[in-house]
Scaffold this active site. Structure first.
Site, PDB file in Angstrom:
ATOM      1  N   TRP A   1       0.274  57.454  71.522  1.00  0.00           N
ATOM      2  CA  TRP A   1       0.801  57.337  70.183  1.00  0.00           C
ATOM      3  C   TRP A   1       0.253  55.900  69.182  1.00  0.00           C
ATOM      4  CZ3 TRP A   1       2.581  62.021  70.788  1.00  0.00           C
ATOM      5  CH2 TRP A   1       3.396  62.174  71.848  1.00  0.00           C
TER       6      TRP A   1
ATOM      7  N   ALA B   1      16.915  74.626  48.778  1.00  0.00           N
ATOM      8  CA  ALA B   1      15.699  75.375  49.385  1.00  0.00           C
ATOM      9  C   ALA B   1      14.499  74.505  48.807  1.00  0.00           C
ATOM     10  CB  ALA B   1      15.738  76.789  48.741  1.00  0.00           C
TER      11      ALA B   1
ATOM     12  N   GLU C   1       9.184  51.172  66.687  1.00  0.00           N
ATOM     13  CA  GLU C   1       9.220  49.539  66.898  1.00  0.00           C
ATOM     14  C   GLU C   1      10.865  49.229  67.325  1.00  0.00           C
ATOM     15  OE1 GLU C   1       6.773  47.571  66.243  1.00  0.00           O
ATOM     16  OE2 GLU C   1       5.575  49.160  65.157  1.00  0.00           O
TER      17      GLU C   1
HETATM   18  C1  LIG Z   1       4.672  58.186  64.661  1.00  0.00           C
HETATM   19  C2  LIG Z   1       4.606  57.113  65.865  1.00  0.00           C
HETATM   20  C3  LIG Z   1       3.932  55.921  65.801  1.00  0.00           C
HETATM   21  C4  LIG Z   1       3.665  55.320  66.899  1.00  0.00           C
HETATM   22  N1  LIG Z   1       2.980  54.160  66.958  1.00  0.00           N
HETATM   23  C5  LIG Z   1       2.889  53.560  68.048  1.00  0.00           C
HETATM   24  C6  LIG Z   1       1.887  52.204  67.971  1.00  0.00           C
HETATM   25  O1  LIG Z   1       1.048  52.139  66.845  1.00  0.00           O
HETATM   26  N2  LIG Z   1       1.574  51.488  69.074  1.00  0.00           N
HETATM   27  C7  LIG Z   1       2.663  51.515  70.171  1.00  0.00           C
HETATM   28  O2  LIG Z   1       2.268  51.080  71.056  1.00  0.00           O
HETATM   29  N3  LIG Z   1       3.373  52.752  70.161  1.00  0.00           N
HETATM   30  C8  LIG Z   1       3.762  53.538  69.015  1.00  0.00           C
HETATM   31  N4  LIG Z   1       4.442  54.631  69.213  1.00  0.00           N
HETATM   32  C9  LIG Z   1       5.521  54.795  70.154  1.00  0.00           C
HETATM   33  C10 LIG Z   1       6.803  54.116  69.967  1.00  0.00           C
HETATM   34  O3  LIG Z   1       6.750  52.752  70.018  1.00  0.00           O
HETATM   35  C11 LIG Z   1       7.446  54.758  71.237  1.00  0.00           C
HETATM   36  O4  LIG Z   1       7.737  56.019  70.748  1.00  0.00           O
HETATM   37  C12 LIG Z   1       9.153  54.235  71.292  1.00  0.00           C
HETATM   38  O5  LIG Z   1       8.890  52.868  71.772  1.00  0.00           O
HETATM   39  C13 LIG Z   1       9.980  54.786  72.254  1.00  0.00           C
HETATM   40  O6  LIG Z   1       9.395  55.081  73.393  1.00  0.00           O
HETATM   41  P1  LIG Z   1       9.408  56.528  73.868  1.00  0.00           P
HETATM   42  O7  LIG Z   1       8.783  57.645  72.760  1.00  0.00           O
HETATM   43  O8  LIG Z   1       8.590  56.713  75.051  1.00  0.00           O
HETATM   44  O9  LIG Z   1      10.713  57.134  74.249  1.00  0.00           O
HETATM   45  P2  LIG Z   1      11.698  56.562  75.609  1.00  0.00           P
HETATM   46  O10 LIG Z   1      11.613  55.145  75.831  1.00  0.00           O
HETATM   47  O11 LIG Z   1      11.375  57.483  76.631  1.00  0.00           O
HETATM   48  O12 LIG Z   1      13.156  57.095  74.913  1.00  0.00           O
HETATM   49  C14 LIG Z   1      13.519  58.336  74.669  1.00  0.00           C
HETATM   50  C15 LIG Z   1      14.905  58.234  74.305  1.00  0.00           C
HETATM   51  O13 LIG Z   1      15.845  57.676  75.334  1.00  0.00           O
HETATM   52  C16 LIG Z   1      16.386  56.276  74.693  1.00  0.00           C
HETATM   53  N5  LIG Z   1      16.692  55.338  75.723  1.00  0.00           N
HETATM   54  C17 LIG Z   1      15.643  54.927  76.686  1.00  0.00           C
HETATM   55  N6  LIG Z   1      16.048  54.142  77.494  1.00  0.00           N
HETATM   56  C18 LIG Z   1      17.492  53.785  76.957  1.00  0.00           C
HETATM   57  C19 LIG Z   1      18.549  53.008  77.540  1.00  0.00           C
HETATM   58  N7  LIG Z   1      18.225  52.001  78.562  1.00  0.00           N
HETATM   59  N8  LIG Z   1      19.803  53.073  77.045  1.00  0.00           N
HETATM   60  C20 LIG Z   1      20.006  54.078  76.089  1.00  0.00           C
HETATM   61  N9  LIG Z   1      18.992  54.703  75.530  1.00  0.00           N
HETATM   62  C21 LIG Z   1      17.494  54.928  76.004  1.00  0.00           C
HETATM   63  C22 LIG Z   1      15.713  56.006  73.558  1.00  0.00           C
HETATM   64  O14 LIG Z   1      16.404  55.307  72.568  1.00  0.00           O
HETATM   65  C23 LIG Z   1      14.937  57.374  73.038  1.00  0.00           C
HETATM   66  O15 LIG Z   1      16.035  57.732  71.938  1.00  0.00           O
HETATM   67  C24 LIG Z   1       4.658  55.371  67.957  1.00  0.00           C
HETATM   68  C25 LIG Z   1       5.600  56.343  68.003  1.00  0.00           C
HETATM   69  C26 LIG Z   1       5.485  57.437  66.848  1.00  0.00           C
HETATM   70  C27 LIG Z   1       6.376  58.577  67.079  1.00  0.00           C
END
Ligand SMILES: Cc1cc2nc3c(=O)[nH]c(=O)nc-3n(C[C@H](O)[C@H](O)[C@H](O)COP(=O)(O)OP(=O)(O)OC[C@H]3O[C@@H](n4cnc5c(N)ncnc54)[C@H](O)[C@@H]3O)c2cc1C
Lengths: 377, 87
Positions: free
Chosen positions: A155, A336, A359
């Site tokens: 990502w 719509a 972030e």
């Molecule tokens: C369009 C887009 C651009 C991005 N760009 C970058 C980039 O340039 N560089 C980069 O490094 N990353 C990037 N990302 C990744 C982004 O930083 C991650 O998606 C984000 O950090 C969340 O991690 P995850 O998606 O693995 O979700 P997970 O960590 O798997 O979490 C899934 C859900 O569970 C919740 N959750 C997790 N742990 C807990 C907890 N302890 N307590 C309560 N709730 C919890 C989270 O809040 C989330 O709602 C991007 C993502 C997107 C969608």
């Protein structure tokens, strides 16, 4: 001038807004549809000094103050969330190098980053590691005075076009950040398409298989690699997305005001129906509140000191949360039409969802804000 | 600023986060498990603001920040040196 609450001179802000609207806003739908940003846009942003926003003047940048950076992010978020993410990641890496890089790293990278000759990407997330950043699995080993990096990042915004990757990896049991050039042997970039929102952010998966980088590729030290270097970069990212969400909220509000004046139902303009007015009132109040929190975060940054980190987290949490509701209401008001590609609010809704994930998700901000309040050992 | 005043300022900031009554200036705050990564950033930002100095990449050595004693001598050294006022 009160740096946190007074806008830069109105004429300057207007000029900057006009530029962003012309170069980005006018084409944002097309970028979204084609899932691509033409190279010329990056060049135009560089010429305007936008890509050098966090690069000090001595290295050819514009070295903007915190409020000016915030306003730039707001205007970007209003025009295109995808391009907001370019400014976010590019300035995150610029900041890391300007603030914590060695003299050689600053001289090598800051001028091309400011000129837009090199675009930078921030590579932290992995297929199995998102919020739990301390579990990063990318392996970094010392070898012959350099480092060997193996791992997969996912990502990665603008990974498709970045020339420089700020890679977070695990070295000797500690997390640290490394500058890895795109043409490093063993580095493969795989584009990711068809995301819900931020569709023009040119996401990529970046695979590194025994990538050898020089000994001076580490940014800062191993001791403070995570807590200070990555920490300050993530703090800047939160700040940018907080302001960008305010911009997107403003775009939702502007579109809703326009549409509700023009569209007539039951013999009256939508704006004359009180339940529509209720949505508009909530949009106005929430956008203003989010902007005030961002201005507060800007003031804390301009002053320096320990409170600035939590200020950005609070602003990011609130702005990222209200923008989802605002975008949803904007589509509601458009009916719509709002679900069709003839109006931008469908894009706003798709992008708004992402603001609460990137972030640091809303949950991560909530945890950080609460833990800060209990910060006693 | 006098050395004693520097130490007192640092002690009162760090002490504000630590409940342990017998917390001493020589205690290693990292080893004692007192702190988290958010606190490390806050500590560096505090030092920069309070003493109007810039912590640079070459200063990011854990030995400089590990205790009230270590941080006091780091700050005194930077102020005497006067080479890195915050820009
Ligand atoms: C369009 C887009 C651009 C991005 N760009 C970058 C980039 O340039 N560089 C980069 O490094 N990353 C990037 N990302 C990744 C982004 O930083 C991650 O998606 C984000 O950090 C969340 O991690 P995850 O998606 O693995 O979700 P997970 O960590 O798997 O979490 C899934 C859900 O569970 C919740 N959750 C997790 N742990 C807990 C907890 N302890 N307590 C309560 N709730 C919890 C989270 O809040 C989330 O709602 C991007 C993502 C997107 C969608």
């Amino acid at each position: 001038m009160n740096v946190a609450t007074d806008n830069p001179p109105a004429a300057q802000r207007r000029r900057s807004r006009e530029f962003i609207d012309r170069v980005i806003g006018a084409h944002a739908e097309a970028f979204d549809l084609e899932q691509e940003v033409p190279r010329g846009v990056f060049d135009a942003l560089a010429r305007e000094g936008v890509l050098g926003a966090l690069v000090p003047a001595e290295y050819g940048g514009t070295g903007l103050d915190p409020l000016a950076v915030g306003l730039l992010c707001e205007d970007m978020g209003r025009a295109s969330a995808s391009l907001l993410s370019l400014i976010t990641v590019h300035t995150m890496v610029s900041l890391a190098i300007a603030r914590w890089g060695s003299a050689a790293q600053r001289t090598r990278w800051l001028p091309p980053l400011a000129r837009g000759e090199t675009l930078a990407a921030f590579a932290l997330t992995e297929p199995d590691v998102g919020s739990d950043v301390k579990s990063v699995a990318t392996r970094v080993e010392r070898k012959d005075g350099g480092f060997v990096i193996t791992g997969t990042k996912k990502w990665i915004s603008f990974g498709q076009v970045a020339g420089l990757f700020f890679v977070v990896g695990n070295c000797e049991g500690k997390l640290a950040a490394f500058l890895v050039e795109r043409d490093t042997p063993g580095l493969v970039v795989e584009p990711i398409a068809n995301m819900l929102g931020f569709r023009a952010a040119m996401l990529a998966e970046v695979r590194m298989n025994e990538c050898v980088v020089a000994g001076d590729s580490m940014v800062g030290s191993l001791d403070f690699g995570f807590s200070q270097i990555v920490g300050s970069v993530l703090d800047h990212g939160r700040y940018c997305i907080a302001w960008g969400s305010v911009g997107l909220a403003q775009a939702c509000l502007d579109a809703s005001l326009d549409y509700s004046e023009q569209r007539t139902q039951f013999g009256r303009a939508l704006k004359d129906h009180q339940l529509v007015q209720r949505m508009i009132a909530d949009m106005i109040v929430n956008t203003r509140a989010a902007r005030l929190l961002c201005q507060d975060a800007a003031r804390a940054r301009a002053e320096g000191g320990p409170d600035m980190i939590i200020g950005a987290a609070v602003a990011k949490y609130f702005s990222g949360t209200i923008v989802e509701k605002l975008a949803s209401d904007a589509v509601q008001i458009h009916g719509a039409n709002g679900c069709s590609s003839s109006y931008p609010v469908q894009r706003y809704l798709r992008d708004a969802k992402i603001m609460n994930i990137i972030e640091g998700s809303a949950q991560m901000q909530q945890m950080m804000i609460a833990q800060h309040a209990y910060q006693r050992w | 600023m006098e050395t004693g005043e520097i130490r007192e300022t640092i002690r009162s900031f760090i002490g504000g986060f630590i409940r342990a009554r017998n917390f001493k200036d020589s205690d290693n705050i990292f080893e004692a498990g007192f702190i988290n990564s958010l606190f490390v950033m806050q500590l560096i930002l505090f030092v920069e603001k309070k003493f109007s100095l810039a912590v640079e990449d070459s200063d990011l050595n854990i030995a400089n920040f590990s205790s009230v004693d270590a941080l006091s001598s780091f700050v005194s050294g930077k102020l005497v040196n006067g080479s890195s006022r915050l820009h």
